[in-house]
Design an enzyme around this catalytic site. Structure first.
Site, PDB file in Angstrom:
ATOM      1  N   SER A 187       4.581  31.473  27.313  1.00  0.00           N
ATOM      2  CA  SER A 187       3.295  31.941  27.830  1.00  0.00           C
ATOM      3  C   SER A 187       2.194  30.958  27.445  1.00  0.00           C
ATOM      4  O   SER A 187       2.260  29.794  27.823  1.00  0.00           O
ATOM      5  CB  SER A 187       3.021  33.364  27.341  1.00  0.00           C
ATOM      6  OG  SER A 187       1.968  33.960  28.059  1.00  0.00           O
ATOM      7  N   GLU A 315       6.983  38.033  36.273  1.00  0.00           N
ATOM      8  CA  GLU A 315       6.311  37.964  34.976  1.00  0.00           C
ATOM      9  C   GLU A 315       5.438  39.192  34.704  1.00  0.00           C
ATOM     10  O   GLU A 315       5.514  39.798  33.648  1.00  0.00           O
ATOM     11  CB  GLU A 315       5.445  36.699  34.910  1.00  0.00           C
ATOM     12  CG  GLU A 315       6.232  35.388  35.017  1.00  0.00           C
ATOM     13  CD  GLU A 315       6.827  34.937  33.704  1.00  0.00           C
ATOM     14  OE1 GLU A 315       6.624  35.626  32.692  1.00  0.00           O
ATOM     15  OE2 GLU A 315       7.499  33.884  33.692  1.00  0.00           O
ATOM     16  N   HIS A 405       7.694  39.324  31.893  1.00  0.00           N
ATOM     17  CA  HIS A 405       7.119  38.443  30.882  1.00  0.00           C
ATOM     18  C   HIS A 405       7.648  38.793  29.493  1.00  0.00           C
ATOM     19  O   HIS A 405       7.633  39.956  29.093  1.00  0.00           O
ATOM     20  CB  HIS A 405       5.597  38.590  30.918  1.00  0.00           C
ATOM     21  CG  HIS A 405       4.848  37.456  30.316  1.00  0.00           C
ATOM     22  ND1 HIS A 405       4.988  36.157  30.746  1.00  0.00           N
ATOM     23  CD2 HIS A 405       3.919  37.412  29.312  1.00  0.00           C
ATOM     24  CE1 HIS A 405       4.184  35.381  30.049  1.00  0.00           C
ATOM     25  NE2 HIS A 405       3.534  36.115  29.165  1.00  0.00           N
TER      26      HIS A 405
END
Length: 483
Positions: A187, A315, A405
């Site tokens: 990320s 995500e 995610h």
């Protein structure tokens, strides 16, 4: 952390540190300062050197974290630890002797949260497989990335560099080879990897990069300056070094994430990053970061650095699972107006994503494609003549049906047995998949090759984890309209 009472001492450039031997025989050294506490006169300044010491420094407990409050819905367990010496790192190693490859981990959290003290980041499986792991902290949010008159920009980026300089000075004392450093992160941490590879002044600090679901900052300085001035107005100070130093850290931490700072509320706040970028992050300041990251790649910066990057299939689609109920009745073409105003672009994306059913799923995939998956293709195409490998994580969690995610992180770290994993991956996540992914990561750290054809030799070739076939030339075709 469970450990035996036996102490171990290692030598850093600043002085000796006393760590612990873990039950599996590996060694852990926690909370080692790589820079002085960023408090008092050092607040909002570049990372300052630590004062050397002679007696062994206790490194048996995690150090203070820049994260002051834990995110209530954080997917990865990343604890907040109080204290002022927040610029520290953790080292996990098989032995203090030898010269092993090094993985430097930069945690995620949108550049505003996250912690290097996560049990997922202790690198047990990497250490087991002969890799030294270093997990670093850095200043977050406004503290690390706000624009302040009289203070340097990109203080968080300067922290990354200071930590990597520590690795160059001291990792040999932990059995690591400073010439074989791979920077990795997920990320915002993956974005940090991409940013560092695009910085001419950072090239000597690592040999390769591994970006997992990388989210770039690349914020225009004027935008970051306006947000910083708005924050100053909210807390009642001047937007200067002296003004912000007069505000308690707790007050800045409390106000710097408010939706009013971005001028958006409701569903628009959810999709604000598409139009406005992340609230805080690396700034194109014309100095430390002279231009956008992909633009820097186009100029040839980092072309000699092997890079492995990719993203999950959905995500942030799960965000829209809790969207207002009326959204499920909105036709997909109309729902896409929320995130994209250009009709031709919406039409091209819909054509490439005919299988998307429901407004929530379509919005989630569009956001995923815009922020993450299209970036994978842009980076790979821009670095066409460099050694670049791409992957796609396609395994969907039984908890919500999405490949979302952070879901892939425990697979890369091969820590599916951690008790926190079941909450996001169900009670029986496939160990075989973790074996495959972790082996690829280890191969890349050791040999700068994860084991499948590079993008430049087989354009478009991508390793697909969790789906068949395992290799695909079209894994990212549905994101191409946004590239």
């Amino acid at each position: 952390m469970e450990h035996e009472s036996q102490a171990e001492t290692a030598q850093t450039a600043e002085g000796p540190v006393r760590g612990i031997r873990r039950p599996d025989g590996s060694l852990a050294f926690l909370g080692i300062p790589y820079a002085a506490p960023p408090t008092g006169r050092r607040r909002f300044l570049p990372p300052q050197p630590v004062t050397p010491w002679t007696e062994p420094l206790d490194a048996t407990q995690y150090g203070a974290t820049p994260q002051r409050r834990e995110e209530p819905n954080a997917i990865i367990p990343e604890p907040s630890i109080p204290g002022t010496a927040t610029l520290n790192l953790n080292v996990f190693t098989p032995s203090l002797t030898g010269s092993r490859p090094v993985l430097v981990w930069i945690h995620g959290g949108g550049y505003s949260s996250g912690s290097s003290a996560s049990p997922w980041y202790d690198g047990r499986a990497f250490v087991r497989d002969g890799v030294v792991v270093v997990a670093i902290s850095y200043r977050l949010g406004f503290d690390g990335f706000g624009v302040i008159d009289g203070a340097p920009d990109n203080r968080g980026v300067r922290d990354w560099i200071a930590a990597l300089e520590w690795v160059q000075r001291s990792v040999a004392g932990f059995g690591g080879d400073p010439s074989r450093v791979t920077i990795a992160g997920q990320s915002a941490g993956g974005g940090a990897v991409l940013t560092l590879i695009g910085m001419p002044g950072a090239q000597h600090l690592f040999r390769a990069g591994f970006s997992i679901s990388g989210a770039l900052g690349d914020l225009p300085r004027e935008l970051a300056r306006r947000r910083s001035e708005r924050l100053a107005s909210m807390v009642g100070c001047q937007p200067t070094l002296q003004g912000f130093r007069g505000v308690k850290e707790r007050e800045l931490t409390r106000r710097q994430y408010e939706a009013s700072l971005l001028g958006r509320t409701g569903l628009a706040a959810t999709t604000a990053t598409l139009a406005d970028g992340l609230p805080w992050g690396p700034v194109i300041d014309g100095d430390l970061i002279a231009r956008g990251t992909v633009e820097s790649y186009a100029a040839g910066v980092g072309a000699d650095k092997p890079l492995l990057l990719g993203a999950t299939d959905d995500e942030f689609t799960m965000v829209f699972d809790s969207a207002p109920r009326f959204l499920r009745w909105v036709p997909v073409p109309l729902a896409l107006l929320i995130v994209e105003k250009t009709h031709a672009l919406r039409r091209r994306w819909r054509r490439a994503n005919r299988g998307r059913r429901g407004a929530g799923a379509a919005l989630g995939r569009f956001v995923t494609d815009r922020v993450f998956r299209s970036l994978v293709v842009r980076v790979a195409e821009t670095r066409r003549d460099a050694r670049t490998w791409t992957y796609r994580f396609a395994w969907a969690s039984p908890t919500n049906g999405w490949s979302y995610h952070c879901l892939d992180v425990p697979f890369w770290f091969d820590c599916l047995d951690d008790p926190h994993v079941a909450r996001i991956a169900g009670g029986a996540p496939p160990q075989r998949l973790a074996d495959e992914m972790h082996a690829a990561a280890v191969a890349f750290v050791k040999n700068t090759d994860p084991g499948w054809p590079a993008w430049r030799t087989e354009p478009g070739m991508t390793r697909v984890f969790g789906d068949q076939p395992a290799l695909s030339r079209s894994a990212y075709d549905d994101a191409l309209p946004l590239v």
